[in-house]
Scaffold this motif. Sequence first.
Motif, PDB file in Angstrom:
ATOM      1  N   THR A 167     -35.649 -28.238 -55.221  1.00 48.69           N
ATOM      2  CA  THR A 167     -36.544 -29.430 -55.923  1.00 48.69           C
ATOM      3  C   THR A 167     -37.155 -30.147 -55.053  1.00 48.69           C
ATOM      4  N   MET A 168     -37.318 -30.258 -53.821  1.00 48.22           N
ATOM      5  CA  MET A 168     -38.328 -30.933 -52.862  1.00 48.22           C
ATOM      6  C   MET A 168     -39.680 -29.969 -52.657  1.00 48.22           C
ATOM      7  N   GLU A 169     -39.567 -28.649 -52.534  1.00 47.95           N
ATOM      8  CA  GLU A 169     -40.412 -27.839 -52.147  1.00 47.95           C
ATOM      9  C   GLU A 169     -41.844 -28.059 -53.022  1.00 47.95           C
ATOM     10  N   PRO A 170     -41.954 -28.169 -54.177  1.00 47.30           N
ATOM     11  CA  PRO A 170     -42.986 -28.574 -54.896  1.00 47.30           C
ATOM     12  C   PRO A 170     -43.587 -29.926 -54.530  1.00 47.30           C
ATOM     13  N   VAL A 171     -42.493 -30.852 -54.446  1.00 44.61           N
ATOM     14  CA  VAL A 171     -42.958 -32.429 -53.994  1.00 44.61           C
ATOM     15  C   VAL A 171     -43.973 -32.202 -52.674  1.00 44.61           C
ATOM     16  N   TYR A 172     -42.985 -31.448 -51.604  1.00 42.17           N
ATOM     17  CA  TYR A 172     -43.709 -31.572 -50.328  1.00 42.17           C
ATOM     18  C   TYR A 172     -45.177 -30.896 -50.492  1.00 42.17           C
ATOM     19  N   ALA A 173     -45.323 -29.626 -51.460  1.00 40.25           N
ATOM     20  CA  ALA A 173     -46.482 -28.996 -51.244  1.00 40.25           C
ATOM     21  C   ALA A 173     -47.539 -29.958 -51.985  1.00 40.25           C
ATOM     22  N   ARG A 174     -47.203 -30.663 -53.032  1.00 40.38           N
ATOM     23  CA  ARG A 174     -48.157 -31.732 -53.596  1.00 40.38           C
ATOM     24  C   ARG A 174     -48.557 -32.583 -52.357  1.00 40.38           C
TER      25      ARG A 174
END
Length: 250
Positions: free
Chosen positions: A38-45
């Motif tokens: 769940t956090m991978e796209p948050v960190y990418a952004r």
Amino acid sequence: MYKILDTEDEVSRYAAQRLLATIAARPEAVLGLATGGTMEPVYARLVGRLQGGAVDASRLTTFNLDEYIGLAPTHPQSYRHYMERHLFARLGLPRENVHLPDGLAEDSEAACRAYSEAIRALGGLDLQLLGIGSNGHIGFNEPHTRFSCRTHVTPLSAQTRRDNGRFFSDPGEVPTHAITLGIRDILEAREIVLVATGPSKARIMAELYHSPVDEALPASALKQHPNVTILLDREAAALIPLRGQTLQPA
């Protein structure tokens, strides 16, 4: 507060913006961070905005929620390795500013005490980012964990080990124990953002929505906090009663 956005992409953009706003308001902010898909796209952004010069993150301090007992930091399924890959190395954060529990500590109880004390010594967490497990755990605080607990060693439930088995080539390699930030530590954060996306989170989010504050459902402790955002996409919110575009308590 519940906030519903249409897609996972919109959720990740919103969560990253909350992190950025915290850093912009306080460049020496102390952030509590989570791991998982769940956090991978948050960190990418977040990385994209920080690398683009949106705000200065050089004075940022981070504390992660948890780490497996027995995995070296270089193990591909350790949370240190996850954070290096998705955030720390990409931003070049100073090593002394990033913290995870020590899964190889000889005295794990002392390491747990030191971890909570280090957070308190910095004035506590400005923002804690959370995911949620299918059994309602936050961090690795499994059902019936006392809400008064600080950082501690916890056995992982069979459900959690099954859920996390997909990340290991052999599900039997999933560690049986972890060190996790305690619920008391989490609730002392000034702001909490819980992120849940996708249809696999719909059941537990509905359970959380209807649940009283109960140690059988660790995430229900968040209902005691004055500044929580529960951030969902439409799939994760599918079983929650919606009234217009906002969620009202049942």
